[in-house]
Write a protein that holds these residues in place. Structure first.
Motif, PDB file in Angstrom:
ATOM      1  N   GLU A 145      10.797 -12.209 -23.140  1.00 14.64           N
ATOM      2  CA  GLU A 145      11.115 -11.446 -21.932  1.00 14.64           C
ATOM      3  C   GLU A 145       9.948 -11.492 -20.941  1.00 14.64           C
ATOM      4  OE1 GLU A 145      12.216  -7.596 -23.449  1.00 14.64           O
ATOM      5  OE2 GLU A 145      14.296  -8.214 -23.787  1.00 14.64           O
ATOM      6  N   SER A 146       8.729 -11.350 -21.453  1.00 18.42           N
ATOM      7  CA  SER A 146       7.558 -11.355 -20.579  1.00 18.42           C
ATOM      8  C   SER A 146       7.374 -12.703 -19.891  1.00 18.42           C
ATOM      9  CB  SER A 146       6.280 -11.029 -21.363  1.00 18.42           C
ATOM     10  OG  SER A 146       6.357  -9.732 -21.891  1.00 18.42           O
ATOM     11  N   ILE A 147       7.448 -13.776 -20.667  1.00 16.84           N
ATOM     12  CA  ILE A 147       7.144 -15.097 -20.124  1.00 16.84           C
ATOM     13  C   ILE A 147       8.326 -15.695 -19.352  1.00 16.84           C
ATOM     14  CG2 ILE A 147       6.573 -17.487 -20.760  1.00 16.84           C
ATOM     15  CD1 ILE A 147       4.806 -16.259 -22.968  1.00 16.84           C
ATOM     16  N   HIS A 148       9.522 -15.620 -19.929  1.00 19.11           N
ATOM     17  CA  HIS A 148      10.654 -16.313 -19.306  1.00 19.11           C
ATOM     18  C   HIS A 148      11.472 -15.441 -18.353  1.00 19.11           C
ATOM     19  CE1 HIS A 148      10.181 -20.155 -21.254  1.00 19.11           C
ATOM     20  NE2 HIS A 148       9.883 -19.520 -22.380  1.00 19.11           N
ATOM     21  N   GLU A 151       8.444 -13.813 -15.887  1.00 22.58           N
ATOM     22  CA  GLU A 151       7.656 -14.928 -15.383  1.00 22.58           C
ATOM     23  C   GLU A 151       6.147 -14.669 -15.416  1.00 22.58           C
ATOM     24  OE1 GLU A 151       9.324 -16.031 -11.580  1.00 22.58           O
ATOM     25  OE2 GLU A 151      11.240 -16.575 -12.481  1.00 22.58           O
ATOM     26  N   MET A 152       5.707 -14.073 -16.504  1.00 22.50           N
ATOM     27  CA  MET A 152       4.259 -13.861 -16.691  1.00 22.50           C
ATOM     28  C   MET A 152       3.633 -15.152 -17.225  1.00 22.50           C
ATOM     29  SD  MET A 152       3.889 -10.223 -18.601  1.00 22.50           S
ATOM     30  CE  MET A 152       4.397  -8.703 -17.867  1.00 22.50           C
ATOM     31  N   SER A 153       2.367 -15.299 -16.990  1.00 26.49           N
ATOM     32  CA  SER A 153       1.633 -16.421 -17.585  1.00 26.49           C
ATOM     33  C   SER A 153       1.352 -16.073 -19.044  1.00 26.49           C
ATOM     34  CB  SER A 153       0.326 -16.652 -16.836  1.00 26.49           C
ATOM     35  OG  SER A 153      -0.539 -15.548 -17.049  1.00 26.49           O
ATOM     36  N   LEU A 154       0.915 -17.075 -19.821  1.00 22.96           N
ATOM     37  CA  LEU A 154       0.535 -16.807 -21.211  1.00 22.96           C
ATOM     38  C   LEU A 154      -0.581 -15.763 -21.281  1.00 22.96           C
ATOM     39  CD1 LEU A 154       0.586 -20.411 -22.740  1.00 22.96           C
ATOM     40  CD2 LEU A 154       2.157 -18.549 -23.237  1.00 22.96           C
ATOM     41  N   ALA A 155      -1.547 -15.870 -20.384  1.00 23.06           N
ATOM     42  CA  ALA A 155      -2.677 -14.930 -20.380  1.00 23.06           C
ATOM     43  C   ALA A 155      -2.186 -13.523 -20.071  1.00 23.06           C
ATOM     44  CB  ALA A 155      -3.719 -15.371 -19.367  1.00 23.06           C
ATOM     45  N   GLU A 156      -1.286 -13.376 -19.075  1.00 23.86           N
ATOM     46  CA  GLU A 156      -0.769 -12.038 -18.722  1.00 23.86           C
ATOM     47  C   GLU A 156       0.040 -11.451 -19.878  1.00 23.86           C
ATOM     48  OE1 GLU A 156      -0.102 -12.520 -13.893  1.00 23.86           O
ATOM     49  OE2 GLU A 156       1.413 -13.315 -15.270  1.00 23.86           O
ATOM     50  N   ALA A 157       0.845 -12.271 -20.536  1.00 31.59           N
ATOM     51  CA  ALA A 157       1.647 -11.790 -21.655  1.00 31.59           C
ATOM     52  C   ALA A 157       0.746 -11.399 -22.818  1.00 31.59           C
ATOM     53  CB  ALA A 157       2.643 -12.854 -22.092  1.00 31.59           C
ATOM     54  N   LYS A 169       1.514 -17.939 -28.004  1.00 30.56           N
ATOM     55  CA  LYS A 169       2.127 -19.259 -28.104  1.00 30.56           C
ATOM     56  C   LYS A 169       2.927 -19.393 -29.398  1.00 30.56           C
ATOM     57  CE  LYS A 169      -1.110 -22.109 -25.424  1.00 30.56           C
ATOM     58  NZ  LYS A 169      -2.080 -23.209 -25.533  1.00 30.56           N
ATOM     59  N   SER A 170       2.339 -18.902 -30.492  1.00 30.12           N
ATOM     60  CA  SER A 170       3.005 -18.981 -31.786  1.00 30.12           C
ATOM     61  C   SER A 170       4.300 -18.153 -31.797  1.00 30.12           C
ATOM     62  CB  SER A 170       2.049 -18.497 -32.879  1.00 30.12           C
ATOM     63  OG  SER A 170       2.714 -18.490 -34.113  1.00 30.12           O
ATOM     64  N   LEU A 171       4.221 -16.919 -31.286  1.00 28.60           N
ATOM     65  CA  LEU A 171       5.409 -16.062 -31.220  1.00 28.60           C
ATOM     66  C   LEU A 171       6.481 -16.690 -30.329  1.00 28.60           C
ATOM     67  CD1 LEU A 171       3.864 -12.485 -30.976  1.00 28.60           C
ATOM     68  CD2 LEU A 171       5.401 -13.314 -32.766  1.00 28.60           C
ATOM     69  N   LEU A 172       6.040 -17.249 -29.202  1.00 32.40           N
ATOM     70  CA  LEU A 172       6.969 -17.869 -28.276  1.00 32.40           C
ATOM     71  C   LEU A 172       7.650 -19.082 -28.922  1.00 32.40           C
ATOM     72  CD1 LEU A 172       8.180 -17.882 -25.426  1.00 32.40           C
ATOM     73  CD2 LEU A 172       6.257 -19.303 -24.705  1.00 32.40           C
ATOM     74  N   HIS A 173       6.876 -19.886 -29.627  1.00 29.18           N
ATOM     75  CA  HIS A 173       7.442 -21.051 -30.302  1.00 29.18           C
ATOM     76  C   HIS A 173       8.484 -20.627 -31.341  1.00 29.18           C
ATOM     77  CE1 HIS A 173       7.763 -24.955 -32.198  1.00 29.18           C
ATOM     78  NE2 HIS A 173       7.512 -24.367 -33.366  1.00 29.18           N
ATOM     79  N   ARG A 174       8.162 -19.616 -32.176  1.00 34.55           N
ATOM     80  CA  ARG A 174       9.113 -19.123 -33.191  1.00 34.55           C
ATOM     81  C   ARG A 174      10.362 -18.537 -32.530  1.00 34.55           C
ATOM     82  NH1 ARG A 174       5.669 -15.329 -36.445  1.00 34.55           N
ATOM     83  NH2 ARG A 174       3.892 -16.126 -35.356  1.00 34.55           N
ATOM     84  N   ALA A 175      10.166 -17.796 -31.437  1.00 34.64           N
ATOM     85  CA  ALA A 175      11.305 -17.185 -30.736  1.00 34.64           C
ATOM     86  C   ALA A 175      12.241 -18.258 -30.180  1.00 34.64           C
ATOM     87  CB  ALA A 175      10.798 -16.285 -29.612  1.00 34.64           C
ATOM     88  N   LEU A 176      11.654 -19.283 -29.553  1.00 33.71           N
ATOM     89  CA  LEU A 176      12.487 -20.339 -28.984  1.00 33.71           C
ATOM     90  C   LEU A 176      13.201 -21.130 -30.076  1.00 33.71           C
ATOM     91  CD1 LEU A 176      10.202 -21.534 -26.044  1.00 33.71           C
ATOM     92  CD2 LEU A 176      12.197 -20.019 -25.945  1.00 33.71           C
TER      93      LEU A 176
END
Length: 189
Positions: A145-148, A151-157, A169-176
């Motif tokens: 939700e934060s990144i996609h 539209e937050m950056s990885l640093a902001e998230a 990055k790891s959480l995002l990869h698993r979520a996707l």
């Protein structure tokens, strides 16, 4: 001058005479059968116009298939089978017509406004997306939700969720990966 009704026990005899070409016997029999056919049709439906259509259809069918009647067999079951079949046919036709019938008012209301259609499609897509997101574990859902969506950056998230960038990055990869799996299984059903 009206023809007297043919007693039920004489129906097979009158049909045999009709099969042999006796027009008077045939006319008397058909005249006698109209109220019987009406009663049979009324058991299936309550639309008087449709009942009258069924009566006409049954009379035409009787005329067309009268040669198939065996005078040695009971007449009423043969008649009932024909009346039942014609009633079912009429109800089916009526059902198909009712599903296709659209009034002019409905046509105006159903005319597609492109912006309304687009909003409806977007709403459906959002609902589907939120349905998939709701299947994710809460931390994965929060990162997606934060990144996609926000539209937050990885640093902001990472800063907002109190995590390192590699953890995000790891959480995002698993979520996707999970979302792809959910989408693939959803597409098969």
């Amino acid at each position: 001058m009206s023809n007297p009704a043919v007693p039920r026990e004489q129906w097979p005899e009158y049909m045999a005479r009709a099969q042999a070409g006796d027009q008077q016997a045939y006319a008397r029999l058909l005249h006698t059968l109209v109220p019987v056919i009406r009663a049979l049709a009324r058991k299936q439906m309550d639309d008087e116009a449709l009942i009258e259509d069924v009566i006409q259809d049954v009379l035409l069918t009787l005329h067309r298939v009268r040669h198939t009647y065996d005078p040695g067999c009971p007449f009423l079951p043969w008649l009932m089978a024909i009346a039942q079949a014609r009633s079912v046919d009429a109800l089916r036709r009526q059902g198909r017509f009712a599903r296709r019938e659209v009034t002019e008012d409905e046509q105006v209301l159903n005319m597609a406004d492109p912006t309304l259609v687009q909003h409806a499609e977007q709403r459906e897509s959002r609902e589907e997306l939120y349905g998939f997101l709701s299947q994710l574990p809460s931390r994965q859902r929060q990162i997606v939700e934060s990144i996609h969506l926000q539209e937050m950056s990885l640093a902001e998230a990472a800063k907002e969720s109190n995590l390192s960038i590699p953890a995000v990055k790891s959480l995002l990869h698993r979520a996707l990966s999970n979302l792809r799996r959910y989408g693939a299984s959803h597409g098969k059903s």
